[in-house]
Write an enzyme that holds these catalytic residues in place. Structure first.
Site, PDB file in Angstrom:
ATOM      1  NE  ARG A  92       5.343   1.458  -1.402  1.00 18.60           N
ATOM      2  CZ  ARG A  92       6.367   1.595  -0.573  1.00 18.60           C
ATOM      3  NH1 ARG A  92       7.424   2.244  -0.956  1.00 18.60           N
ATOM      4  NH2 ARG A  92       6.340   1.089   0.632  1.00 18.60           N
ATOM      5  CG  ASN A 144       0.312   2.387   3.527  1.00 18.51           C
ATOM      6  OD1 ASN A 144      -0.765   2.408   2.950  1.00 18.51           O
ATOM      7  ND2 ASN A 144       1.404   2.935   3.037  1.00 18.51           N
ATOM      8  N   GLY A 145      -0.537  -0.944   6.483  1.00 17.91           N
ATOM      9  CA  GLY A 145      -0.169  -1.798   7.612  1.00 17.91           C
ATOM     10  C   GLY A 145      -1.286  -2.750   7.971  1.00 17.91           C
ATOM     11  CG  HIS A 198      18.772 -37.625  -3.605  1.00 11.84           C
ATOM     12  ND1 HIS A 198      19.212 -38.902  -3.316  1.00 11.84           N
ATOM     13  CD2 HIS A 198      19.888 -36.898  -3.867  1.00 11.84           C
ATOM     14  CE1 HIS A 198      20.534 -38.936  -3.385  1.00 11.84           C
ATOM     15  NE2 HIS A 198      20.966 -37.738  -3.732  1.00 11.84           N
ATOM     16  CD1 TRP A 247      -0.305  -5.883  -3.401  1.00 13.97           C
ATOM     17  CD2 TRP A 247      -0.207  -6.697  -1.334  1.00 13.97           C
ATOM     18  NE1 TRP A 247       0.218  -7.150  -3.475  1.00 13.97           N
ATOM     19  CE2 TRP A 247       0.287  -7.679  -2.223  1.00 13.97           C
ATOM     20  CE3 TRP A 247      -0.241  -6.992   0.032  1.00 13.97           C
ATOM     21  CZ2 TRP A 247       0.741  -8.920  -1.799  1.00 13.97           C
ATOM     22  CZ3 TRP A 247       0.212  -8.229   0.456  1.00 13.97           C
ATOM     23  CH2 TRP A 247       0.697  -9.181  -0.460  1.00 13.97           C
ATOM     24  CB  CYS A 283      -0.874   0.029   1.235  1.00 15.88           C
ATOM     25  SG  CYS A 283      -1.854  -1.451   1.461  1.00 15.88           S
ATOM     26  CD  GLU A 286      10.024 -11.813  -8.801  1.00 20.60           C
ATOM     27  OE1 GLU A 286       9.375 -11.261  -7.915  1.00 20.60           O
ATOM     28  OE2 GLU A 286      11.263 -11.707  -8.893  1.00 20.60           O
ATOM     29  CE  LYS A 334      13.838 -11.454 -10.002  1.00 17.90           C
ATOM     30  NZ  LYS A 334      14.520 -11.470  -8.773  1.00 17.90           N
ATOM     31  CE  LYS A 350      11.643  -3.003  -6.190  1.00 16.57           C
ATOM     32  NZ  LYS A 350      12.350  -4.149  -6.793  1.00 16.57           N
ATOM     33  CD  GLU A 376      17.295 -13.483  -7.734  1.00 14.39           C
ATOM     34  OE1 GLU A 376      16.773 -13.970  -6.719  1.00 14.39           O
ATOM     35  OE2 GLU A 376      16.857 -12.450  -8.270  1.00 14.39           O
TER      36      GLU A 376
HETATM   37  O1  M6R Z   1      13.292  -5.055  -0.064  1.00 14.75           O
HETATM   38  P1  M6R Z   1      13.774  -6.426   0.238  1.00 14.75           P
HETATM   39  O2  M6R Z   1      15.053  -6.763  -0.434  1.00 14.75           O
HETATM   40  O3  M6R Z   1      13.859  -6.697   1.727  1.00 14.75           O
HETATM   41  O4  M6R Z   1      12.664  -7.382  -0.338  1.00 14.75           O
HETATM   42  C1  M6R Z   1      12.722  -8.761  -0.141  1.00 14.75           C
HETATM   43  C2  M6R Z   1      11.861  -9.470  -1.147  1.00 14.75           C
HETATM   44  O5  M6R Z   1      10.522  -9.141  -0.983  1.00 14.75           O
HETATM   45  C3  M6R Z   1      12.282  -9.137  -2.583  1.00 14.75           C
HETATM   46  O6  M6R Z   1      13.638  -9.409  -2.765  1.00 14.75           O
HETATM   47  C4  M6R Z   1      11.471  -9.956  -3.599  1.00 14.75           C
HETATM   48  O7  M6R Z   1      11.747 -11.314  -3.442  1.00 14.75           O
HETATM   49  C5  M6R Z   1      11.830  -9.488  -4.995  1.00 14.75           C
HETATM   50  N1  M6R Z   1      10.901  -8.498  -5.440  1.00 14.75           N
HETATM   51  C6  M6R Z   1      11.870 -10.584  -5.981  1.00 14.75           C
HETATM   52  O8  M6R Z   1      12.256 -10.128  -7.236  1.00 14.75           O
END
Ligand code: M6R
Length: 602
Positions: free
Chosen positions: A27, A100-101, A502, A74, A2, A486, A483, A597, A479
């Protein structure tokens, strides 16, 4: 997650709020709204499910108005809908609030204070605005006093902005655990959850601490604790520029950020070089790290994956044991802590609630802490003993790319500094090796059309995929898989190549894409063996190997880089494959569904 923007001044508030909300779009959100007081103090509420562009069509920009609050939501409590979208209003229409929260005791508040007042939606936030109205009414309080009393009752995380129809020229705000800043200007003030929402208006900000409430008019700012004690705090100038947030000639933020990575590595090296040309970090931080017998890296998502690359970097180069922890799991399985631990929080945004929770716990235990983040002044930066900045420039695309390589680079800087302090500097000549890695990234970016072809060949119509590798190549697989899944929504696992047999190899069938990384001499042959295992079971294999270890038949060859820094280079095809697969499927690369984000709820 949010976002909040509130404005009180002399400009047409609708445009100011919409500019702010547009800047907060990255975000992640699923509905949005604004509330304004017109110049005759009449309130107007506009809220919509869906994107900001949709909301824009429903706003009346002809109403003369200079005070308002806006929000991107959000969903946490209650589905995305117009009713659940913010701003929320009290049943009597007097108060309007954005939040927010997460309010933890909202059901208790409803039962204890709200009697038969029925809300319109199902959010925890709406309960708070009803509570404020109820307190004002029952106890005959001013809006400000009712807000203060409500803040004493609510438990959880919040950033609030509040308007009261009885004082339409005053904007109230408060914060606990969720980010909120005051932006200062000539004849106006703003309140925002992220400085970028107001960079067009100002670059002068005042931080708000947890447990404080704010009273803003267009030419005054009052900060108080919830108990009414006045707080005096200096403002600071944000180092950001509105143009840092533009994507320029690029078609998306993601591709812009992927392409910036070589420059980011060079910038980090430059930033952390001292007058003698050696990598350096502040003396006290260096001493604290040197005193430690073990480093714990705590992070989520992409940052967690970068932490895994940091472990061998620090262990091999600086010879210090490192453990890597998922923030969201830390308190359920806390590690056995050695005599002199040191905690590093890796976080692009500096706002991730899961990581912050752990930081608070570690602070109570009084262990030294360092936040490595991209955002100066962010919550985790302020709350740790020390901060090292990533200097990556704003990362807007939800899928993190340049923050990952920047985090690894800053960890490499730390490893180099500690190694020199211990007389181990001969292991790697870090500055030139980082330069070689940066050049290699540029070479790969120049070959991005080849990666687009590979995305087409391997990922075009698949439902699932695997990335495999061993050691550092496994961490890059994790990683690259994150990517791909997501943003393209292809179900992808990053797997330790030797572990497939396994159990998980049962999922490999005719045509399953298996993408393998080979950058380490020690594991190259074994990974090749694992590639054969899956190929003989029908997998479509794509090998991304480093020069010197690559075969002519491999699909992509990475320019030679120091093996310990190979993840910086190997991840680039992983990022580009995700990018192209997503474009080819017709999805938005910058704003994947369901994701935010900056994840400010636990
Ligand atoms: O802001 P942060 O690095 O703490 O965020 C952690 C994760 O939410 C963030 O890395 C998320 O996995 C990425 N958006 C993935 O691409």
């Amino acid at each position: 997650m949010c976002g909040i923007v509130g404005y009180i001044g002399e400009d047409a508030v609708q445009e100011v709020l919409m500019y702010g909300l547009e800047k907060l779009e990255y975000r992640g959100y699923d509905s949005a709204g604004i509330f304004i007081f017109d110049q005759k103090n009449q309130g107007h509420l506009f809220k919509e499910k869906g994107n900001i562009a949709h909301l824009r069509k429903h706003i009346d920009f002809n109403i003369p108005a200079n005070v308002g609050i806006g929000h991107t939501r959000w969903a946490t409590h209650g589905v995305p809908s117009v009713m659940n979208a913010h701003p929320h209003q009290s049943a009597d229409g007097r108060f309007t609030l954005v939040h927010n929260g997460v309010i933890e005791n909202y059901l208790e508040i409803k039962d204890t204070y709200l009697g038969n007042i029925e809300g319109k939606g199902n959010t925890d936030s709406e309960i708070v605005v009803q509570l404020i109205a109820r307190l004002a009414d029952k106890q005959n309080l001013s809006g400000k006093e009712a807000f203060r009393e409500a803040l004493k009752i609510v438990k959880g995380s919040y950033a609030f902005a509040l308007l009261d129809a009885n004082t339409p020229n005053v904007l109230y705000a408060a914060k606990n655990k969720s980010p909120l800043l005051i932006g200062l200007g000539e004849d106006f003030n703003v309140v925002v959850s992220d400085a970028m929402a107001s960079l067009q208006q100002t670059n002068q900000y005042v931080e708000i601490e947890d447990g404080e409430m704010i009273t803003l008019t267009k030419d005054s700012v009052v900060i108080e604790t919830i108990d009414g004690e006045k707080v005096i705090r200096d403002s600071y100038q944000a180092e950001l520029d509105a143009s840092d947030f533009e994507k320029g000639t690029h078609s998306s933020y993601m591709i812009k950020e992927i392409e910036e990575q070589a420059a980011v590595i060079r910038k980090i090296v430059q930033h952390y070089q001292d007058a003698e040309g050696k990598l350096s970090i502040p003396t006290k931080l260096r001493k604290n790290l040197m005193d430690a017998d073990r480093i714990h890296i705590v992070a989520c998502g992409t940052s967690y994956n970068a932490g895994w690359v940091g472990k061998p970097l620090l262990e091999n180069i600086a010879e210090i044991p490192v453990e890597v922890h998922l923030s969201s799991e830390f308190s359920y399985a806390p590690p056995l802590i050695s005599g002199k631990p040191f905690f590093i929080f890796l976080t692009q945004s500096g706002e991730t609630a899961d990581s912050r929770q752990v930081l608070k716990m570690i602070r109570k235990w009084d262990y030294p802490t360092l936040t490595i983040t991209n955002v100066a002044g962010s919550t985790l930066s302020r709350e740790a003993n020390d901060t090292l900045l990533l200097h990556a420039g704003p990362e807007i695309a939800v899928a993190s790319t340049k923050a990952y390589t920047a985090q690894i680079t800053v960890l490499a800087v730390v490893a180099d500094v500690l190694a020199r302090e211990k007389g181990l500097e001969k292991k790697i000549n870090m500055i030139p090796e980082l330069g070689i890695a940066a050049n290699a990234i540029e070479t790969i970016i120049n070959e991005k059309n080849r990666i687009s072809e590979l995305a087409n060949l391997y990922l075009e119509d698949t439902r699932n995929a695997f990335y495999i590798g061993r050691g550092l190549d496994y961490f890059v697989s994790m990683e690259s898989a994150l990517k791909l899944k997501e943003i393209s929504y292809i179900q992808t696992e990053g797997f330790a190549a030797g572990e497939l047999k396994h159990g998980t190899i049962a999922l490999v069938e005719e045509g399953t894409p298996v993408l393998a990384f080979i950058t380490q001499e020690s594991s190259a042959n074994h990974t090749r063996g694992n590639i054969e295992e899956v190929r003989s079971r029908g997998a479509k294999t794509c090998v991304i190997a480093m020069e010197g270890l690559a075969l002519k038949t491999d699909q992509f060859i990475l320019p030679k880089t120091h093996p310990i820094l190979a993840p910086l280079v190997a991840v680039i095809p992983g990022q580009l494959l995700a990018y192209y697969a997503t474009l080819q499927r017709g999805y938005d690369v910058d704003k994947p569904r369901n994701l935010a984000k900056s994840v400010t709820v636990e």
